[in-house]
Write a protein that holds these residues in place. Structure first.
Motif, PDB file in Angstrom:
ATOM      1  N   SER A 139       3.517  -3.723  -5.514  1.00  0.00           N
ATOM      2  CA  SER A 139       2.241  -4.349  -5.830  1.00  0.00           C
ATOM      3  C   SER A 139       1.229  -3.318  -6.308  1.00  0.00           C
ATOM      4  N   VAL A 143      -0.660  -3.262  -9.866  1.00  0.00           N
ATOM      5  CA  VAL A 143      -2.112  -3.166 -10.035  1.00  0.00           C
ATOM      6  C   VAL A 143      -2.444  -2.044 -11.018  1.00  0.00           C
ATOM      7  N   SER A 146      -1.641  -3.050 -14.531  1.00  0.00           N
ATOM      8  CA  SER A 146      -2.635  -3.955 -15.112  1.00  0.00           C
ATOM      9  C   SER A 146      -3.876  -3.203 -15.557  1.00  0.00           C
ATOM     10  N   ALA A 258      -5.324  -8.932 -11.806  1.00  0.00           N
ATOM     11  CA  ALA A 258      -4.374  -8.105 -11.065  1.00  0.00           C
ATOM     12  C   ALA A 258      -5.085  -7.139 -10.128  1.00  0.00           C
ATOM     13  N   LEU A 259      -6.156  -6.514 -10.618  1.00  0.00           N
ATOM     14  CA  LEU A 259      -6.881  -5.564  -9.790  1.00  0.00           C
ATOM     15  C   LEU A 259      -7.498  -6.228  -8.567  1.00  0.00           C
ATOM     16  N   LEU A 262      -3.834  -9.062  -6.948  1.00  0.00           N
ATOM     17  CA  LEU A 262      -2.409  -8.813  -6.786  1.00  0.00           C
ATOM     18  C   LEU A 262      -2.070  -8.274  -5.396  1.00  0.00           C
ATOM     19  N   TYR A 263      -2.733  -7.234  -4.973  1.00  0.00           N
ATOM     20  CA  TYR A 263      -2.399  -6.645  -3.674  1.00  0.00           C
ATOM     21  C   TYR A 263      -2.739  -7.577  -2.507  1.00  0.00           C
TER      22      TYR A 263
END
Length: 403
Positions: A139, A143, A146, A258-259, A262-263
């Motif tokens: 992940s 990130v 992205s 994503a930033l 995502l995580y």
């Protein structure tokens, strides 16, 4: 003092994160703008660009098992350095592509480079990151992908608008040359696998794993959808907006999502869902989003569907990468990682060539929804196949008690 193995793992992970920045930036400067330049600016049929991208995808992913098996036998560093230099040469040739065969040759050269370095890097993650940490590390890499993907796309767009496509290609070439030098200078000569088996033995081990083989083939449908973020979605955004800048904004939206998401999504979902459940939900959202693209008539609605597609990808991609790693045999990591790219080879080739062909048909026959409906149907059939694959043998829930 920390044990040597712990220090080696930490150093290896830091190296992977730094190296990934250069690779993603170099790739994203060029790749997202290929369809815009050759189709929209030069007026080439989309099918030609689609076939060129299909050649890239099929060579890189379809022969990755060979690159992985060679790395299993001879080590990582030579494969990484040579592969990155070949990718740089491919981008250099692409700068002078004024005929279809030159573009196809440039894509093939770049793909051979990717065949050498891509499975090595993925297998290094499996080697250096403990199983319970892999999902989160994948992940983090995504990130980072992205963030630098949007930087690359914006840099490429600026170069294209203010200079020309040659400068775009040269920028990508420089990034890969720098990455090759960084790997030659700093990367230890890691061995990927626990045994030094002959190249053919590693390939045979991966091919004979029935469960892994079935999983890889099912992912063909997933990759057919996933590659449209590089072909049909940029064309749709450019056609509806009338400006190349909108394509850059499309990638910027994906990077910001994503930033931000995502995580946290990966952390939350690994506590509540199995890997295959996350993969199937994300794939379903991607399929439904693409099915509706052909029916929109405003840019705002189109961007809403793009956001839904990105969200599905953010859910599915870390789970897919982690699931592939979990199913790999430690005795032939490179071969397994290479073989896992076979679905990307077939699905990407079908997605690029078939997508370009369908886009031309939809445009010329005044049936713009046709390509998107077909893509959505492929996604739903893939979803059904994944359900059947894991119905009797689901993966265990992640054990997070030790984290």
């Amino acid at each position: 003092m920390l044990p040597v193995t712990v220090r080696a793992r930490r150093a290896g992970k830091r190296f992977l994160l730094l190296d990934n920045m250069l690779l993603e930036l170099g790739f994203s400067v060029v790749f997202p703008l290929m369809s815009v330049h050759f189709v929209e600016h030069l007026g080439w049929p989309a099918v030609i660009v689609g076939i060129s991208l299909a050649i890239w995808q099929f060579i890189q992913s379809g022969t990755s098992i060979l690159g992985g098996a060679i790395a299993d036998r001879f080590g990582v560093r030579p494969m990484l350095v040579l592969g990155m230099l070949l990718r740089a040469a491919g981008f250099g040739l692409m700068a002078y592509a004024d005929r279809a065969w030159i573009l196809m040759l440039a894509c093939a050269l770049a793909a051979i480079g990717g065949m050498l370095f891509s499975p090595c890097r993925a297998a290094l993650v499996i080697k250096l990151v403990r199983p319970r940490e892999r999902g989160r590390f994948f992940s983090i890499l995504m990130v980072e992908d992205s963030a630098f993907r949007v930087l690359g796309a914006l840099l490429g767009t600026w170069l294209l608008l203010n200079y020309d496509f040659q400068r775009v290609c040269f920028a990508g070439m420089v990034m890969f040359i720098l990455s090759a030098g960084w790997n030659a200078w700093k990367l230890p000569d890691y061995k990927l696998s626990s045994v030094r088996a002959p190249v053919a033995a590693g390939i045979a081990r991966a091919f004979k794993d029935k469960r892994f083989r079935r999983y890889v083939m099912i992912l063909t449908g997933y990759y057919t959808l996933n590659v449209q973020v590089m072909l049909m979605l940029p064309l749709a955004v450019k056609a509806m907006s009338g400006t190349t800048e909108a394509v850059g904004w499309m990638y910027a939206i994906g990077a910001v999502m994503a930033l931000v998401l995502l995580y946290p999504l990966a952390r939350w979902s690994e506590c509540h869902f199995r890997l295959e459940q996350r993969l199937m939900f994300g794939l379903g959202l991607m399929a439904l989003s693409l099915m509706l693209v052909g029916y929109v008539d405003t840019l705002m609605v189109l961007f809403t569907l793009v956001i839904c597609f990105y969200l599905g990808s953010l859910i599915a991609e870390p789970a897919r990468e982690t699931l592939s790693a979990e199913l790999a045999d430690f005795r032939a990591r490179g071969s397994y990682v290479g073989f896992s790219r076979m679905g990307a080879a077939v699905g990407g080739a079908l997605g690029y060539s078939g997508g370009g062909w369908l886009f031309d048909i939809g445009t010329h026959s005044a049936t713009p929804a046709l390509p998107w409906l077909i893509l959505g149907a492929i996604g739903l059939l893939t979803l059904l196949a994944l359900f059947m694959q894991f119905r009797k043998h689901p993966t265990p829930m992640a054990d997070l008690s030790s984290l």
